[in-house]
Design a protein around this motif. Structure first.
Motif, PDB file in Angstrom:
ATOM      1  N   TYR A  44       0.809  -1.217   0.000  1.00 25.12           N
ATOM      2  CA  TYR A  44       0.000   0.000   0.000  1.00 25.12           C
ATOM      3  C   TYR A  44       0.846   1.273   0.000  1.00 25.12           C
ATOM      4  O   TYR A  44       0.431   2.293  -0.531  1.00 25.12           O
ATOM      5  CB  TYR A  44      -0.944   0.012   1.195  1.00 25.12           C
ATOM      6  CG  TYR A  44      -2.179  -0.832   1.002  1.00 25.12           C
ATOM      7  CD1 TYR A  44      -2.786  -0.974  -0.239  1.00 25.12           C
ATOM      8  CD2 TYR A  44      -2.773  -1.463   2.084  1.00 25.12           C
ATOM      9  CE1 TYR A  44      -3.922  -1.732  -0.406  1.00 25.12           C
ATOM     10  CE2 TYR A  44      -3.915  -2.221   1.934  1.00 25.12           C
ATOM     11  CZ  TYR A  44      -4.492  -2.358   0.691  1.00 25.12           C
ATOM     12  OH  TYR A  44      -5.625  -3.105   0.531  1.00 25.12           O
ATOM     13  N   LEU A  79     -10.288   0.363  -0.161  1.00 26.53           N
ATOM     14  CA  LEU A  79      -9.453  -0.832  -0.113  1.00 26.53           C
ATOM     15  C   LEU A  79      -9.449  -1.409   1.294  1.00 26.53           C
ATOM     16  O   LEU A  79      -9.550  -0.664   2.267  1.00 26.53           O
ATOM     17  CB  LEU A  79      -8.016  -0.477  -0.501  1.00 26.53           C
ATOM     18  CG  LEU A  79      -7.832   0.267  -1.821  1.00 26.53           C
ATOM     19  CD1 LEU A  79      -6.391   0.733  -1.967  1.00 26.53           C
ATOM     20  CD2 LEU A  79      -8.246  -0.600  -2.978  1.00 26.53           C
ATOM     21  N   TYR A  83      -3.294  -5.541   3.477  1.00 25.99           N
ATOM     22  CA  TYR A  83      -2.896  -5.741   2.083  1.00 25.99           C
ATOM     23  C   TYR A  83      -3.102  -7.188   1.623  1.00 25.99           C
ATOM     24  O   TYR A  83      -3.332  -7.438   0.443  1.00 25.99           O
ATOM     25  CB  TYR A  83      -1.438  -5.327   1.868  1.00 25.99           C
ATOM     26  CG  TYR A  83      -1.034  -5.334   0.419  1.00 25.99           C
ATOM     27  CD1 TYR A  83      -1.410  -4.296  -0.427  1.00 25.99           C
ATOM     28  CD2 TYR A  83      -0.294  -6.385  -0.118  1.00 25.99           C
ATOM     29  CE1 TYR A  83      -1.058  -4.292  -1.770  1.00 25.99           C
ATOM     30  CE2 TYR A  83       0.062  -6.387  -1.462  1.00 25.99           C
ATOM     31  CZ  TYR A  83      -0.330  -5.347  -2.276  1.00 25.99           C
ATOM     32  OH  TYR A  83       0.021  -5.358  -3.614  1.00 25.99           O
ATOM     33  N   ARG A  85      -5.584  -8.886   1.954  1.00 25.79           N
ATOM     34  CA  ARG A  85      -6.975  -9.009   1.489  1.00 25.79           C
ATOM     35  C   ARG A  85      -7.240  -8.182   0.231  1.00 25.79           C
ATOM     36  O   ARG A  85      -8.357  -8.095  -0.240  1.00 25.79           O
ATOM     37  CB  ARG A  85      -7.920  -8.583   2.619  1.00 25.79           C
ATOM     38  CG  ARG A  85      -7.785  -9.524   3.841  1.00 25.79           C
ATOM     39  CD  ARG A  85      -8.734  -9.190   4.946  1.00 25.79           C
ATOM     40  NE  ARG A  85     -10.099  -9.362   4.477  1.00 25.79           N
ATOM     41  CZ  ARG A  85     -11.124  -8.647   4.924  1.00 25.79           C
ATOM     42  NH1 ARG A  85     -10.932  -7.735   5.830  1.00 25.79           N
ATOM     43  NH2 ARG A  85     -12.329  -8.853   4.467  1.00 25.79           N
ATOM     44  N   PHE A  86      -6.201  -7.592  -0.331  1.00 21.92           N
ATOM     45  CA  PHE A  86      -6.273  -6.799  -1.550  1.00 21.92           C
ATOM     46  C   PHE A  86      -6.423  -7.757  -2.729  1.00 21.92           C
ATOM     47  O   PHE A  86      -5.514  -8.507  -3.055  1.00 21.92           O
ATOM     48  CB  PHE A  86      -4.992  -5.962  -1.671  1.00 21.92           C
ATOM     49  CG  PHE A  86      -4.928  -5.045  -2.857  1.00 21.92           C
ATOM     50  CD1 PHE A  86      -5.863  -4.040  -3.036  1.00 21.92           C
ATOM     51  CD2 PHE A  86      -3.912  -5.165  -3.785  1.00 21.92           C
ATOM     52  CE1 PHE A  86      -5.780  -3.165  -4.122  1.00 21.92           C
ATOM     53  CE2 PHE A  86      -3.808  -4.306  -4.864  1.00 21.92           C
ATOM     54  CZ  PHE A  86      -4.754  -3.305  -5.031  1.00 21.92           C
ATOM     55  N   LYS A  87      -7.599  -7.774  -3.344  1.00 19.17           N
ATOM     56  CA  LYS A  87      -7.941  -8.730  -4.402  1.00 19.17           C
ATOM     57  C   LYS A  87      -8.100  -8.023  -5.746  1.00 19.17           C
ATOM     58  O   LYS A  87      -8.090  -6.805  -5.837  1.00 19.17           O
ATOM     59  CB  LYS A  87      -9.242  -9.467  -4.045  1.00 19.17           C
ATOM     60  CG  LYS A  87      -9.239 -10.119  -2.689  1.00 19.17           C
ATOM     61  CD  LYS A  87      -8.256 -11.256  -2.647  1.00 19.17           C
ATOM     62  CE  LYS A  87      -8.289 -11.926  -1.284  1.00 19.17           C
ATOM     63  NZ  LYS A  87      -7.087 -12.551  -0.913  1.00 19.17           N
ATOM     64  N   HIS A  90     -10.508  -5.094  -6.161  1.00 19.71           N
ATOM     65  CA  HIS A  90      -9.995  -3.799  -5.704  1.00 19.71           C
ATOM     66  C   HIS A  90      -9.080  -3.189  -6.767  1.00 19.71           C
ATOM     67  O   HIS A  90      -9.096  -1.979  -6.989  1.00 19.71           O
ATOM     68  CB  HIS A  90      -9.242  -3.953  -4.387  1.00 19.71           C
ATOM     69  CG  HIS A  90     -10.071  -4.540  -3.295  1.00 19.71           C
ATOM     70  ND1 HIS A  90      -9.859  -5.819  -2.833  1.00 19.71           N
ATOM     71  CD2 HIS A  90     -11.135  -4.058  -2.619  1.00 19.71           C
ATOM     72  CE1 HIS A  90     -10.753  -6.085  -1.887  1.00 19.71           C
ATOM     73  NE2 HIS A  90     -11.538  -5.028  -1.743  1.00 19.71           N
TER      74      HIS A  90
END
Length: 106
Positions: A44, A79, A83, A85-87, A90
């Motif tokens: 991020y 978001l 991070y 869980r950043f798919k 997103h």
């Protein structure tokens, strides 16, 4: 693995005699790429630097989300804070109206 790969309806099947494996094309890992320098976004902090340089501002209202807004637009990027869980959904939210980022298969 030996066998024959059969592609049908977005699914690749590796067919072996007496054995059949199904691999979904959507199971490929997606990555967010900053197009001007071909850099894969891996955290991020890197993403925030790129967004801020493009005029996006971070909102600090929600503890569960990272949110960015650009004053000249009605767009809001939300978001997950974590991070991991950043798919891809997103990633597509980031690239939908801009040409600075791209989602690619890894």
């Amino acid at each position: 693995m030996s066998g024959v790969k059969v592609f049908k309806n977005g699914i690749v099947r590796l067919e072996n005699p007496g054995d059949c494996h199904v691999i979904s094309m959507s199971s490929r890992r997606k990555v967010l790429v900053h197009v001007p320098n071909n850099e894969v976004i891996t955290c991020y902090a890197n993403l925030e630097r790129k967004l801020c340089s493009l005029g996006w501002e971070r909102y600090y209202d929600d503890r569960q989300l990272l949110q960015y807004h650009k004053r000249s637009t009605a767009h809001l990027i939300s978001l997950p804070k974590d991070y991991s869980r950043f798919k891809s959904m997103h990633m597509y939210d980031i690239v939908k109206n801009r040409n600075e980022f791209e989602v690619r298969d890894m």
